[in-house]
Design an enzyme around this catalytic site. Structure first.
Site, PDB file in Angstrom:
ATOM      1  N   ASP A  21      42.902  83.999  75.517  1.00  0.00           N
ATOM      2  CA  ASP A  21      42.144  83.213  74.553  1.00  0.00           C
ATOM      3  C   ASP A  21      42.519  83.694  73.156  1.00  0.00           C
ATOM      4  O   ASP A  21      42.259  84.848  72.802  1.00  0.00           O
ATOM      5  CB  ASP A  21      40.652  83.421  74.826  1.00  0.00           C
ATOM      6  CG  ASP A  21      39.739  82.643  73.908  1.00  0.00           C
ATOM      7  OD1 ASP A  21      40.200  82.170  72.837  1.00  0.00           O
ATOM      8  OD2 ASP A  21      38.549  82.520  74.239  1.00  0.00           O
ATOM      9  N   ASN A  56      43.297  69.609  62.908  1.00  0.00           N
ATOM     10  CA  ASN A  56      43.520  68.200  62.595  1.00  0.00           C
ATOM     11  C   ASN A  56      43.557  68.070  61.073  1.00  0.00           C
ATOM     12  O   ASN A  56      43.203  69.014  60.355  1.00  0.00           O
ATOM     13  CB  ASN A  56      42.451  67.301  63.241  1.00  0.00           C
ATOM     14  CG  ASN A  56      41.056  67.635  62.773  1.00  0.00           C
ATOM     15  OD1 ASN A  56      40.785  67.706  61.580  1.00  0.00           O
ATOM     16  ND2 ASN A  56      40.152  67.839  63.720  1.00  0.00           N
ATOM     17  N   VAL A  94      41.817  74.086  70.877  1.00  0.00           N
ATOM     18  CA  VAL A  94      41.890  75.377  70.186  1.00  0.00           C
ATOM     19  C   VAL A  94      41.217  75.300  68.818  1.00  0.00           C
ATOM     20  O   VAL A  94      40.599  76.266  68.362  1.00  0.00           O
ATOM     21  CB  VAL A  94      43.353  75.881  70.091  1.00  0.00           C
ATOM     22  CG1 VAL A  94      44.169  75.096  69.087  1.00  0.00           C
ATOM     23  CG2 VAL A  94      43.396  77.357  69.749  1.00  0.00           C
ATOM     24  N   ASP A  95      41.296  74.163  68.159  1.00  0.00           N
ATOM     25  CA  ASP A  95      40.668  73.989  66.850  1.00  0.00           C
ATOM     26  C   ASP A  95      39.160  74.212  66.952  1.00  0.00           C
ATOM     27  O   ASP A  95      38.572  74.994  66.193  1.00  0.00           O
ATOM     28  CB  ASP A  95      40.982  72.584  66.331  1.00  0.00           C
ATOM     29  CG  ASP A  95      40.562  72.349  64.892  1.00  0.00           C
ATOM     30  OD1 ASP A  95      40.372  73.327  64.135  1.00  0.00           O
ATOM     31  OD2 ASP A  95      40.452  71.163  64.507  1.00  0.00           O
ATOM     32  N   SER A  99      50.142  71.230  69.427  1.00  0.00           N
ATOM     33  CA  SER A  99      50.344  69.812  69.778  1.00  0.00           C
ATOM     34  C   SER A  99      50.440  69.511  71.265  1.00  0.00           C
ATOM     35  O   SER A  99      50.660  68.370  71.641  1.00  0.00           O
ATOM     36  CB  SER A  99      51.566  69.209  69.056  1.00  0.00           C
ATOM     37  OG  SER A  99      51.273  68.960  67.714  1.00  0.00           O
ATOM     38  N   GLY A 146      48.082  69.800  73.597  1.00  0.00           N
ATOM     39  CA  GLY A 146      46.825  69.345  74.203  1.00  0.00           C
ATOM     40  C   GLY A 146      46.666  67.845  74.011  1.00  0.00           C
ATOM     41  O   GLY A 146      47.505  67.053  74.436  1.00  0.00           O
ATOM     42  N   TYR A 171      47.217  66.044  71.573  1.00  0.00           N
ATOM     43  CA  TYR A 171      48.291  65.391  70.813  1.00  0.00           C
ATOM     44  C   TYR A 171      49.485  65.025  71.693  1.00  0.00           C
ATOM     45  O   TYR A 171      50.408  64.361  71.251  1.00  0.00           O
ATOM     46  CB  TYR A 171      48.729  66.257  69.637  1.00  0.00           C
ATOM     47  CG  TYR A 171      47.758  66.244  68.461  1.00  0.00           C
ATOM     48  CD1 TYR A 171      46.476  65.725  68.558  1.00  0.00           C
ATOM     49  CD2 TYR A 171      48.132  66.777  67.244  1.00  0.00           C
ATOM     50  CE1 TYR A 171      45.593  65.717  67.491  1.00  0.00           C
ATOM     51  CE2 TYR A 171      47.256  66.772  66.160  1.00  0.00           C
ATOM     52  CZ  TYR A 171      45.994  66.239  66.297  1.00  0.00           C
ATOM     53  OH  TYR A 171      45.138  66.242  65.225  1.00  0.00           O
TER      54      TYR A 171
END
Length: 187
Positions: free
Chosen positions: A16, A30, A39-40, A127, A129, A131
């Site tokens: 993690d 984003n 993750v964001d 990107s 995930g 995206y």
């Protein structure tokens, strides 16, 4: 698994990213910088409100963050000093310059981290995930981009500017891909 390129240790670990002790954690953000999923969202939740507060200030000043660019905030409660927020490309069959944009995410994130005197930087799998970037292609771009930045900086200045770059993989598939790429680059 780890290797060295021009005195910079490059690691692949599974775990993690919000728990990895480093100087700068890269966030797959984003463009709004206001948190989201994946993750964001995890970074915003674990780091606390200080990160969002600084993201809002950046938004007020410049309107967000463009794809491929990077901005820096505090890390709040995370085991780091900084969060480098970068906006990865949404994958559209590879026909819209996604590879170059993803490469810029890694290069600009390293530069942003170095600009605030970070010596250890950890990356998620940007990107891959929601995206939709294919994991294998994204891993190849990430490893190549990091290696190129390290080699270019070393050639220009002749000095070590980073101590460590860690690819922190949340899942087994990404961990395996990054390990294979670094083992291949090591030969």
């Amino acid at each position: 698994m780890q290797t060295k390129i021009n005195e910079v240790t490059i690691k692949v670990i599974r775990g993690d990213i919000t728990e990895y002790a480093t100087d700068a954690i890269v966030n797959a953000a984003n463009s709004s910088l206001l948190g989201g999923g994946g993750v964001d969202g995890a970074i915003h939740r674990a780091g606390g409100p200080a990160i969002l507060e600084e993201c809002r200030k950046i938004r007020d000043r410049q309107g967000g963050c463009d794809t491929g660019e990077a901005v820096v905030t505090t890390a709040g409660k995370l085991p780091a000093k900084f969060v480098v927020h970068t906006v990865g490309p949404v994958y559209q069959n590879g026909n819209k310059g996604e590879a170059e944009l993803l490469k810029r995410c890694y290069a600009n994130s390293i530069q942003a981290a170095v600009d605030v005197s970070a010596r250890r930087v950890s990356f998620p799998n940007i990107s891959t995930g929601i995206y939709g970037y294919p994991k294998k292609e994204a891993a190849e771009i990430a490893v190549t981009a990091v290696k190129e930045v390290i080699q270019a900086h070393s050639a220009e200045s002749g000095e070590t500017f980073l101590e460590e770059v860690a690819f922190v993989c949340y899942d087994e598939e990404n961990e395996r891909l990054y390990r294979q790429l670094l083992e291949k680059k090591d030969r």
